[in-house]
Design an enzyme around this catalytic site. Structure first.
Site, mmCIF file in Angstrom:
data_model
loop_
_atom_site.group_PDB
_atom_site.id
_atom_site.type_symbol
_atom_site.label_atom_id
_atom_site.label_comp_id
_atom_site.label_asym_id
_atom_site.label_seq_id
_atom_site.Cartn_x
_atom_site.Cartn_y
_atom_site.Cartn_z
ATOM 1 N N LYS A 1 -92.564 -17.774 -38.037
ATOM 2 C CA LYS A 1 -92.016 -16.578 -38.275
ATOM 3 C C LYS A 1 -92.468 -15.711 -37.551
ATOM 4 O O LYS A 1 -91.960 -14.747 -36.779
ATOM 5 C CB LYS A 1 -93.065 -16.283 -39.278
ATOM 6 C CG LYS A 1 -92.933 -16.630 -40.362
ATOM 7 C CD LYS A 1 -93.571 -16.016 -42.055
ATOM 8 C CE LYS A 1 -94.820 -16.471 -42.059
ATOM 9 N NZ LYS A 1 -94.927 -18.093 -41.534
ATOM 10 N N THR A 2 -93.615 -14.985 -36.569
ATOM 11 C CA THR A 2 -94.362 -15.450 -35.415
ATOM 12 C C THR A 2 -93.168 -14.822 -34.367
ATOM 13 O O THR A 2 -92.807 -14.006 -34.171
ATOM 14 C CB THR A 2 -95.291 -15.122 -35.267
ATOM 15 O OG1 THR A 2 -96.207 -14.980 -36.046
ATOM 16 C CG2 THR A 2 -95.972 -14.557 -33.837
ATOM 17 N N ASP B 1 -96.113 -7.917 -39.112
ATOM 18 C CA ASP B 1 -96.313 -10.039 -38.825
ATOM 19 C C ASP B 1 -97.522 -9.765 -40.333
ATOM 20 O O ASP B 1 -97.905 -8.852 -40.588
ATOM 21 C CB ASP B 1 -97.116 -9.988 -38.328
ATOM 22 C CG ASP B 1 -96.576 -12.032 -38.118
ATOM 23 O OD1 ASP B 1 -96.498 -12.244 -39.144
ATOM 24 O OD2 ASP B 1 -96.990 -12.572 -36.873
ATOM 25 N N GLU B 2 -97.473 -10.637 -40.998
ATOM 26 C CA GLU B 2 -98.795 -11.191 -41.970
ATOM 27 C C GLU B 2 -98.200 -9.980 -43.134
ATOM 28 O O GLU B 2 -99.879 -9.505 -43.669
ATOM 29 C CB GLU B 2 -99.728 -11.365 -41.243
ATOM 30 C CG GLU B 2 -100.248 -12.143 -40.021
ATOM 31 C CD GLU B 2 -100.160 -13.387 -39.904
ATOM 32 O OE1 GLU B 2 -100.166 -13.662 -41.737
ATOM 33 O OE2 GLU B 2 -100.252 -14.312 -39.850
ATOM 34 N N GLN C 1 -100.250 -17.640 -47.602
ATOM 35 C CA GLN C 1 -101.094 -17.414 -47.216
ATOM 36 C C GLN C 1 -101.725 -15.813 -47.240
ATOM 37 O O GLN C 1 -102.626 -15.391 -46.543
ATOM 38 C CB GLN C 1 -100.665 -17.513 -45.669
ATOM 39 C CG GLN C 1 -100.329 -19.017 -45.241
ATOM 40 C CD GLN C 1 -100.596 -19.020 -43.841
ATOM 41 O OE1 GLN C 1 -100.831 -18.958 -42.832
ATOM 42 N NE2 GLN C 1 -98.363 -18.928 -43.916
ATOM 43 N N ARG D 1 -103.540 -24.802 -39.713
ATOM 44 C CA ARG D 1 -103.847 -24.698 -38.534
ATOM 45 C C ARG D 1 -104.003 -25.525 -37.444
ATOM 46 O O ARG D 1 -103.330 -25.307 -36.360
ATOM 47 C CB ARG D 1 -104.730 -23.777 -37.581
ATOM 48 C CG ARG D 1 -105.278 -22.377 -39.251
ATOM 49 C CD ARG D 1 -104.650 -21.458 -39.143
ATOM 50 N NE ARG D 1 -103.387 -21.360 -39.368
ATOM 51 C CZ ARG D 1 -101.640 -21.147 -39.644
ATOM 52 N NH1 ARG D 1 -101.607 -20.126 -38.932
ATOM 53 N NH2 ARG D 1 -101.212 -20.947 -40.786
HETATM 54 P P1 ATP Z 1 -98.024 -19.410 -39.489
HETATM 55 O O1 ATP Z 1 -97.820 -18.571 -40.761
HETATM 56 O O2 ATP Z 1 -99.052 -19.946 -39.657
HETATM 57 O O3 ATP Z 1 -98.511 -17.859 -39.035
HETATM 58 P P2 ATP Z 1 -95.511 -18.554 -38.445
HETATM 59 O O4 ATP Z 1 -94.201 -18.890 -39.359
HETATM 60 O O5 ATP Z 1 -95.689 -17.613 -38.013
HETATM 61 O O6 ATP Z 1 -96.632 -19.196 -38.975
HETATM 62 P P3 ATP Z 1 -94.891 -19.433 -35.846
HETATM 63 O O7 ATP Z 1 -96.991 -19.228 -34.905
HETATM 64 O O8 ATP Z 1 -94.088 -18.689 -34.839
HETATM 65 O O9 ATP Z 1 -95.511 -20.169 -37.229
HETATM 66 O O10 ATP Z 1 -94.488 -20.583 -34.889
HETATM 67 C C1 ATP Z 1 -95.341 -22.454 -35.176
HETATM 68 C C2 ATP Z 1 -95.079 -22.667 -33.391
HETATM 69 O O11 ATP Z 1 -93.900 -23.781 -33.585
HETATM 70 C C3 ATP Z 1 -95.606 -22.071 -32.812
HETATM 71 O O12 ATP Z 1 -95.524 -23.375 -31.572
HETATM 72 C C4 ATP Z 1 -93.465 -21.978 -32.304
HETATM 73 O O13 ATP Z 1 -93.632 -21.773 -31.234
HETATM 74 C C5 ATP Z 1 -93.378 -23.132 -33.231
HETATM 75 N N1 ATP Z 1 -91.793 -22.939 -33.057
HETATM 76 C C6 ATP Z 1 -91.030 -21.993 -33.425
HETATM 77 N N2 ATP Z 1 -89.480 -22.016 -33.851
HETATM 78 C C7 ATP Z 1 -89.570 -22.933 -33.312
HETATM 79 C C8 ATP Z 1 -88.119 -23.622 -32.592
HETATM 80 N N3 ATP Z 1 -87.281 -23.193 -33.721
HETATM 81 N N4 ATP Z 1 -88.057 -24.190 -32.400
HETATM 82 C C9 ATP Z 1 -89.205 -24.949 -31.505
HETATM 83 N N5 ATP Z 1 -90.288 -25.105 -32.039
HETATM 84 C C10 ATP Z 1 -90.709 -23.664 -32.496
HETATM 85 MG MG MG Z 2 -97.213 -16.295 -38.055
#
Ligand code: ATP
Ligand code: MG
Length: 724
Positions: A35-36, A220-221, A251, A608
């Site tokens: 997402k981020t 975000d969040e 979350q 995490r």
């Molecule tokens: P959270 O809910 O904990 O905030 P999130 O959904 O925001 O998580 P991110 O932090 O954006 O998730 O991504 C999680 C990990 O996966 C990061 O290390 C990111 O770089 C990696 N990632 C996300 N998408 C891809 C992708 N398409 N290919 C490779 N790595 C990815």
């Molecule tokens: Mg995130």
């Protein structure tokens, strides 16, 4: 145009989200699904492909750390700085608006920000002015009430007399408190948001300006926004600029602070044309960790529901460690981190998570003992330490004499013969005349309202502040800070009052404040429009409190509460203190809704971890001055057994129905015939209480704390104890 660098490292649904047309969107997806990452790439897309000026983008994240990371990642992606873009936390951005438009917001130019302690002090003062007894009307309760109302956007003048005495009293306190804030030129955290919302809402020109300026708003969040924050976003978007919100209902962990999961549902109603995008592939964690998280969260009833899967490796089993006590727990983890480093791992890739800040102390002392560098986020935060707050209070007074909380804090710190009586004379006069304490003190001096001794002391204080302000005005910031600290004589005061060791600590911290001022980069940009560097630094101290302390650049193990771990990821994670009553928290045990929030917090904590996850609990724990015996958390049992490897099984057995933290010990497996907590008699040492048992047969030993002789380990075969 070649935009492959923006889209290449994304999967299909991520790419669709990043490159979608300009209308509102809700990215609703589980932890670690990117997402981020999508949000960052979306901003790059808007700038590069949609040709949007960075200036017209507003991005909101949850912490200052996340905000600076986000800016860094966008700049990395685009290969150029994106100066004019507004990226920050809700509070940080609201603060920026108020600084720029302090006049329209009806604030003094050098308004200061109150933290929670300062706020409580001012609430107490408001109560005192209404002659309300602290014992009958706990100020903390009033503080909570005020913040909750502000978070709902409600001012006291719009609150109706409800016929309920308690409620009416709260309205009176809220009113008196607002009056004091106004008089002192200070704003609390909730006020930053509410005031900036009113600023934009009530000034058509500003409203038009910002609604036109921000063409895209990204958050975000999103699951942790409260009502006021949501209203703030809607106002700035003006219904025209699309809002791009990303979040995960599983979350949501700030319900206790007014966050509303309902905002997610409301979003699709408020923006019917919004597109909802789901991401289901997790890129962060091993399959084992993900399975554990998925299994845990299915125990919650109220979910929007989603799937999360990974192509990643199965990974190591989740370790479960039953510690004898909190020191044993810390030592085990310290050992694991040492081993990790010996195998080439970095300390900063490991995180120790706990439910409450107080748990960090034992980890800290164990890590210091073993020479393991660490960094604590939150907890006894640097800018919140008593000595730092004293020094900051002097600095704040030099910037704004009407800052009452600062005045009260240091008028007799260090002691200069101004007693409570003199302070209450000033207080009463101030409240009678509607003046700040500073002005009241000056008028009382002129009118000879003090005894000659008190007058001399107050005069001395007033002159000291004037001298600090005058002398330091032309110095660079850090010299200014140093000068004020020197002149305050705080260092001598702490040395004298607290002795060499503790006093030294405080002096070190005061020195650290000078370094912090030196390191503070003051850019007279739009962030701090119209601000001198001192005021900018003071705002920085108030807003950044608690984030990123410790030596920058040093490889440190990370310690933080589960709440502050949101959004972050680490190779190795330790979730500690998994005992019923500690986690889940005692207060949540009897309420289903809060229990679900605790479980979401556990889901956040588990997710995490990228590679390795360890759960630990202590069979007995010293905390808050008590010895506690909590059964292992139900969250451990909610993870399938086949994902878990027990490192050390517990010595004790718990009544499986036990549901709260207990101060009486569980039954232990031992063949000593004694149990922990039992009273015994020894011919030489007298009466005592069993603290611990170990070994079996002829080598069975017990630890007894004798009433007169203190604690001793005895071999049972020789001790000849008798049970009392
Ligand atoms: P959270 O809910 O904990 O905030 P999130 O959904 O925001 O998580 P991110 O932090 O954006 O998730 O991504 C999680 C990990 O996966 C990061 O290390 C990111 O770089 C990696 N990632 C996300 N998408 C891809 C992708 N398409 N290919 C490779 N790595 C990815
Ligand atoms: Mg995130």
């Amino acid at each position: 145009m070649d935009v492959s660098y923006i889209l290449d490292e994304l999967n299909k649904p991520q790419r669709d989200a990043v490159s979608m047309p300009s209308h509102p969107a809700l990215v609703l997806a589980g932890a670690g699904s990117g997402k981020t990452r999508v949000l960052v790439h979306r901003i790059a897309w808007l700038i590069e492909v949609e040709q949007l000026a960075p200036f017209s983008i507003l991005a909101v994240t949850f912490t200052n750390k996340a905000a600076s990371e986000m800016r860094g990642r966008i700049e990395n992606l685009l290969g150029t700085p994106v100066g004019g873009m507004w990226v920050g936390t809700f509070h940080g951005l609201a603060h920026r608006l108020l600084r720029r438009h302090w006049q329209e917001a009806k604030l003094p130019q050098h308004f200061q920000i109150l933290d929670s302690d300062d706020q409580l002090r001012l609430v107490k003062r408001a109560q005192r002015s209404l002659n309300l007894d602290d014992k009958l009307w706990p100020p903390k309760q009033a503080q909570w009430f005020i913040n909750a109302r502000k978070d709902e956007g409600v001012r006291p003048q719009y609150m109706q007399d409800s016929g309920d005495i308690n409620y009416n009293q709260m309205i009176r306190i809220y009113t008196a408190y607002e009056q004091l804030c106004k008089q002192s030129g200070v704003v609390d955290f909730a006020e930053l948001l509410l005031r900036s919302l009113e600023l934009i809402r009530d000034n058509p020109e500003l409203q038009q300006h910002y609604q036109q300026r921000f063409r895209h708003i990204l958050v975000d969040e999103f699951q942790d926004t409260n009502e006021l924050q949501y209203a703030w976003l809607q106002l700035l978007s003006g219904g025209k600029s699309p809002v791009f919100a990303v979040g995960d209902d599983d979350q949501s962990i700030y319900g206790w602070r007014g966050a509303k999961i309902e905002n997610i549902q409301n979003f699709t109603q408020d923006y019917p044309q919004a597109q909802t995008i789901r991401l289901e592939q997790n890129y962060r964690s091993t399959n084992t960790i993900l399975k554990a998280a998925n299994a845990l969260i299915t125990h919650n009833e109220h979910r929007l529901g989603k799937n999360l899967w990974t192509e990643g490796a199965e990974g190591e089993p989740i370790k479960l460690f039953a510690a004898y006590n909190e020191v044993d727990e810390a030592q085990y983890i310290a050992g694991q981190i040492q081993a990790w480093v010996e195998q080439g791992g970095k300390r900063e890739e490991t995180a120790i998570l706990y439910r409450s800040n107080a748990q960090s102390r034992v980890f800290e002392s164990t890590f210091i003992e073993q020479g393991i560098p660490y960094r604590v986020y939150g907890g006894q935060r640097f800018f919140e330490r008593a000595e730092i707050k004293d020094a900051l209070a002097y600095l704040r007074l030099t910037a704004n004499r009407d800052d009452d909380p600062s005045f009260e804090r240091v008028i007799n710190q260090p002691t200069r013969g101004i007693g409570d009586k003199t302070v209450s004379i000033i207080r009463e006069y101030a409240s009678l005349q509607g003046l700040s304490l500073w002005l009241a003190a000056q008028q009382l001096l002129q009118q000879k309202g003090f005894t000659p001794r008190a007058a001399a002391a107050v005069q001395g204080f007033v002159q000291l502040i004037e001298q600090m302000a005058k002398q330091s005005a032309r110095q660079p910031l850090h010299e200014q800070v140093e000068y004020v600290i020197d002149l305050s004589h705080l260092k001598e005061h702490f040395l004298k009052k607290e002795g060499e060791e503790k006093g030294r600590d405080r002096i070190e911290n005061l020195k650290e404040l000078i370094s912090a001022a030196q390191a503070f980069e003051y850019k007279p940009d739009e962030d701090h429009a119209n601000l001198d560097s001192l005021s900018a630094f003071l705002s920085h101290a108030a807003l950044e409190a608690g984030e990123g302390q410790g030596d920058a650049g040093e490889d440190c193990a990370q310690m933080m509460t589960m709440h502050s771990a949101k959004g972050l990821e680490f190779q190795q994670v330790f979730i500690t203190g998994m005992e019923i009553g500690l986690f889940p928290h005692q207060n949540a045990l009897s309420e289903a809704g809060r229990m679900e929030e605790e479980r979401r917090l556990c889901y956040v904590a588990i997710t995490r971890a990228r590679q390795l996850l360890t759960l630990s609990y202590a069979e007995q724990r010293q905390l808050y001055g008590n010895t506690l015996y909590g059964a292992p958390s139900q969250f451990i049992h909610e993870i399938p057994d086949d994902l878990i490897e027990e490192i050390r099984p517990p010595v004790a057995t718990w009544d499986t129905h036990s549901s709260a933290l207990s101060t009486s010990p569980p039954t232990r497996h031992n063949d000593s015939g004694y149990r922990v907590g039992q009273r015994v008699y020894h011919a030489t040492f007298g009466d005592g209480i069993i603290l611990d048992t170990e070994g079996s047969g002829s080598s069975a030993r017990v630890q007894v704390n004798f009433d007169d002789e203190g604690s001793k380990w005895l071999v049972l075969a020789y001790a000849n104890l008798s049970a009392l």
